[in-house]
Design a protein around this motif. Structure first.
Motif, PDB file in Angstrom:
ATOM      1  N   ILE A  47       0.845  -1.197   0.000  1.00 40.71           N
ATOM      2  CA  ILE A  47       0.000   0.000   0.000  1.00 40.71           C
ATOM      3  C   ILE A  47       0.881   1.248   0.000  1.00 40.71           C
ATOM      4  N   GLY A  48       1.909   1.242   0.825  1.00 42.91           N
ATOM      5  CA  GLY A  48       2.809   2.389   0.903  1.00 42.91           C
ATOM      6  C   GLY A  48       3.573   2.624  -0.390  1.00 42.91           C
ATOM      7  N   ALA A  49       3.904   1.550  -1.102  1.00 44.79           N
ATOM      8  CA  ALA A  49       4.644   1.675  -2.355  1.00 44.79           C
ATOM      9  C   ALA A  49       3.738   2.015  -3.530  1.00 44.79           C
ATOM     10  N   ILE A  56      -9.927  -1.420   1.058  1.00 43.67           N
ATOM     11  CA  ILE A  56     -10.145  -2.792   1.509  1.00 43.67           C
ATOM     12  C   ILE A  56      -8.824  -3.494   1.805  1.00 43.67           C
ATOM     13  N   SER A  57      -7.762  -3.118   1.094  1.00 43.74           N
ATOM     14  CA  SER A  57      -6.451  -3.719   1.366  1.00 43.74           C
ATOM     15  C   SER A  57      -5.963  -3.361   2.763  1.00 43.74           C
ATOM     16  N   ALA A  58      -6.204  -2.114   3.167  1.00 41.55           N
ATOM     17  CA  ALA A  58      -5.805  -1.684   4.503  1.00 41.55           C
ATOM     18  C   ALA A  58      -6.630  -2.399   5.570  1.00 41.55           C
ATOM     19  N   VAL A  59      -7.903  -2.626   5.267  1.00 44.69           N
ATOM     20  CA  VAL A  59      -8.758  -3.357   6.215  1.00 44.69           C
ATOM     21  C   VAL A  59      -8.229  -4.777   6.414  1.00 44.69           C
ATOM     22  N   TRP A  60      -7.875  -5.434   5.312  1.00 46.27           N
ATOM     23  CA  TRP A  60      -7.339  -6.796   5.429  1.00 46.27           C
ATOM     24  C   TRP A  60      -5.993  -6.812   6.150  1.00 46.27           C
TER      25      TRP A  60
END
Length: 87
Positions: A47-49, A56-60
């Motif tokens: 996510i940072g890159a 939703i990726s941050a939630v997972w």
């Protein structure tokens, strides 16, 4: 008391770790927790890159972080209590 022989011929700490992982369910639980922590950190790094979108990726990533932490704590504390009771 019977002793186990290691078929691979390895000795020392590595053999003890492999034996412990093979025999202990709580050690396996802690190992799965470590794997989930690695997945969580990998998702956050992606996510940072900019490879993944925040959402939703941050939630997972948070779900894997919480579950991984809980499984590591459960496995380590449970295994420690069993070791302590046997002493």
């Amino acid at each position: 008391m019977a002793t186990r022989t290691n078929q691979s011929g390895a000795s020392g700490l590595g053999a003890r770790v492999v034996s412990e992982l093979r025999d202990s369910v709580l050690a396996k639980v802690a190992t799965v927790g470590l794997f989930l922590l690695v997945v969580s950190v990998s998702l956050e790094t992606a996510i940072g890159a900019g490879f993944l979108e925040r959402g939703i990726s941050a939630v997972w990533a948070v779900v894997f972080l919480l579950w991984g932490t809980a499984l590591v704590v459960l496995g380590v504390v449970g295994r420690t209590l069993i070791w302590w009771r046997r002493r």
